[in-house]
Scaffold this active site. Structure first.
Site, short mmCIF file in Angstrom:
data_model
loop_
_atom_site.label_atom_id
_atom_site.label_comp_id
_atom_site.label_asym_id
_atom_site.label_seq_id
_atom_site.Cartn_x
_atom_site.Cartn_y
_atom_site.Cartn_z
N ASP A 224 -9.90 -10.55 6.90
CA ASP A 224 -10.98 -10.25 7.82
C ASP A 224 -11.27 -8.77 7.93
O ASP A 224 -11.95 -8.34 8.86
CB ASP A 224 -10.65 -10.80 9.21
N CYS A 227 -6.66 -6.47 7.19
CA CYS A 227 -5.47 -6.91 6.46
C CYS A 227 -4.41 -5.82 6.39
O CYS A 227 -3.21 -6.12 6.49
CB CYS A 227 -5.86 -7.38 5.07
N HIS A 332 -7.40 -5.94 -0.66
CA HIS A 332 -6.71 -6.80 0.31
C HIS A 332 -5.21 -6.52 0.25
O HIS A 332 -4.63 -6.32 -0.82
CB HIS A 332 -6.96 -8.28 0.00
#
EC number: 3.4.19.12
Length: 505
Positions: A224, A227, A332
């Site tokens: 979202d 991370c 990420h």
């Protein structure tokens, strides 16, 4: 409702349509002649049309007049617009009124009472062709196209100002204004693999390799935009939901160390911190370095390899375990956890101290408590050992006493038979000889009783024990009164024999 407008000052007729120089005036004259000669049939739709529909038709007609002007502007000869503008407007309004009336003969409706409509004369291509306007606005469906396109124009202009790259909502400026903008990854599409080789197979392979070589487990974080801070919060606090706390503390630390971190920011430092405080805004290398210094723990970044590709160091030397993060797809972060050595809480609140001196007092207290616990356990074990030893000794003593008692009883039963036999033999011999006087036999028996009943036996008997017990104890211990009493107490069967007198004391 049918509205017919007649162009004033037009003197042409349908017979003059062959003139190429006055084609526009002749066409308007022909339309006027047609409308004057054709009787208007009774309109049945007007009875059903409400006042609202009449107002709507009027508004549409006004809007189409302006559309007619737009069509005239789009023509190939803009110089003739002013000369023919009135004609074009009149023609458009006339055609629109025909399109609204469904039973109008001009619009192609079939009516037996009206004569057939003659074909209009051909128009030269050198002038403005009003027929083209009719072809666009001559039907009810085309009547709605003009306002719709005109209304869509301003909206298309507004939407054209959007960012061509589809940037993240948290980006402060569009992509064309991002010269020197640090967080370029915020303008990239979220979680799109940056290389074709990445995918599920590569993820599974990396997870298997890191588990086999290092023993680490990948704890996946929610994708979202938070991370990085979720992974750090999972490593430090053991809860990924504390990501906002880690984010705000990181921004506070960077603001406190403005002189240091502002060197790595190419945009305004205040606006950078303000944006980074928002939710779902990516974190970058600057934030990772700030987190490493804030928690005083090195941060190791793994990306599809068993060795860290980047290491961020803290301010001081420390022996606390590092924060391990895995980097995926170029945008990420996940948390790498060692299940055999949990590092939650390491370094909390001691960022300015060395790790080897952080818990010195706590270690001393723990060592002292451990030593006391070991001493207590040793004493308890020793007590159990001695209690077992004492019970064992007592049990051995009891068994020995029982064995000696049994042996004594066997020996004591034999001597009782002997005196009887000797007494009978003595009696036989004495009967043959002279019989002594009775006075001599009585003192002999008294002496015998005195010799048998010694002082120790009398004391045991005075304590309330039986004669058999006293004699048994006397045969074992002799004149030792204490040993006799202890023996009698031990051999007494629980509550069968009452302990009386001095023995109970």
């Amino acid at each position: 409702m049918t509205r017919i407008l007649v162009q004033r000052g037009s003197s042409g007729s349908s017979s003059n349509s062959s003139r190429p120089s006055s084609s526009s005036s002749s066409s308007s004259g022909s339309e006027t002649q047609i409308n004057n000669n054709i009787p208007v049939p009774p309109v049945t739709i007007d009875e059903e049309i409400t006042d609202e529909k009449q107002e709507e038709v009027t508004v549409v007609e006004k809007a189409e007049c302006s559309d007619a002007k737009d069509v005239a502007v789009d023509s190939d000869e803009p110089a003739d617009r002013e000369d023919d503008e009135g004609l074009v407007v009149a023609e458009n309004v006339h055609v629109q009124s025909e399109g609204i009336d469904c039973d109008s003969p001009v619009s192609g409706g079939s009516n037996s009472d009206s004569p057939p409509v003659p074909a209009p004369p051909p128009k030269p291509s050198s002038t403005v062709n009003p027929g083209s306007n009719r072809s666009v606005l001559g039907s009810f469906g085309a009547l709605r196209i003009g306002p719709t396109r005109r209304a869509a124009g301003p909206r298309s202009l507004v939407s054209s100002r959007s960012s061509p790259t589809g940037s993240h909502p948290s980006s402060p400026r569009s992509h064309s204004e991002n010269e020197g903008y640090n967080s370029s990854d915020e303008h990239m599409p979220c979680y799109v693999p940056s290389h074709p080789g990445s995918g599920l197979e590569r993820e599974h392979q990396f997870e298997a390799e890191i588990r086999y070589s290092k023993g680490f487990e990948i704890r996946r974080m929610l994708e979202d935009g938070n991370c990085l801070f979720r992974a750090v919060a999972d490593q430090v606090y053991g809860d990924s939901e504390a990501y906002d706390l880690a984010r705000q503390m990181c921004m506070d630390y960077m603001e406190q160390e403005r002189d240091h971190f502002s060197q790595f920011i190419t945009e305004g430092f205040t606006s950078y911190l303000k944006r980074k405080r928002r939710d779902k805004v990516y974190g970058n290398n600057v934030e990772i370095q700030a987190l490493a210094e804030m928690y005083n723990r090195p941060i190791h970044i793994y990306s599809y390899s068993t060795e860290p590709i980047n290491i961020f160091q803290g301010n001081y030397s420390t022996d606390t375990p590092p924060i391990r993060l895995s980097y995926h797809h170029g945008n990420h972060y996940n948390s790498l956890v060692d299940p055999h050595r949990l590092t939650v809480g390491a370094g909390l609140g001691f960022s300015s101290l060395s790790g080897r001196h952080v818990d010195k007092e706590q270690v001393k207290a723990a060592i002292k408590a451990q030593q006391e616990h070991q001493i207590d356990n040793a004493l308890l074990a020793e007590g159990r050992f001695y209690s077992d030893l004492e019970l064992t000794e007592k049990e051995i003593e009891r068994s020995v006493m029982e064995a000696s008692r049994a042996e004594y009883l066997m020996e004591w039963s034999k001597p009782r038979i002997g005196p009887k036999e000797s007494s009978t033999s003595n009696a036989e011999t004495s009967s043959s000889g002279a019989r002594p006087s009775g006075s001599d036999s009585k003192p002999a028996e008294a002496v015998k009783e005195k010799t048998v009943l010694s002082s120790s036996i009398e004391m045991v008997l005075s304590m309330g024990f039986s004669y058999a017990q006293a004699m048994e104890a006397y045969s074992i211990f002799g004149d030792d009164v204490d040993s006799m009493v202890c023996y009698v107490l031990e051999t007494s069967c629980g509550g069968n024999n009452r302990r009386k007198g001095k023995a109970t004391e």
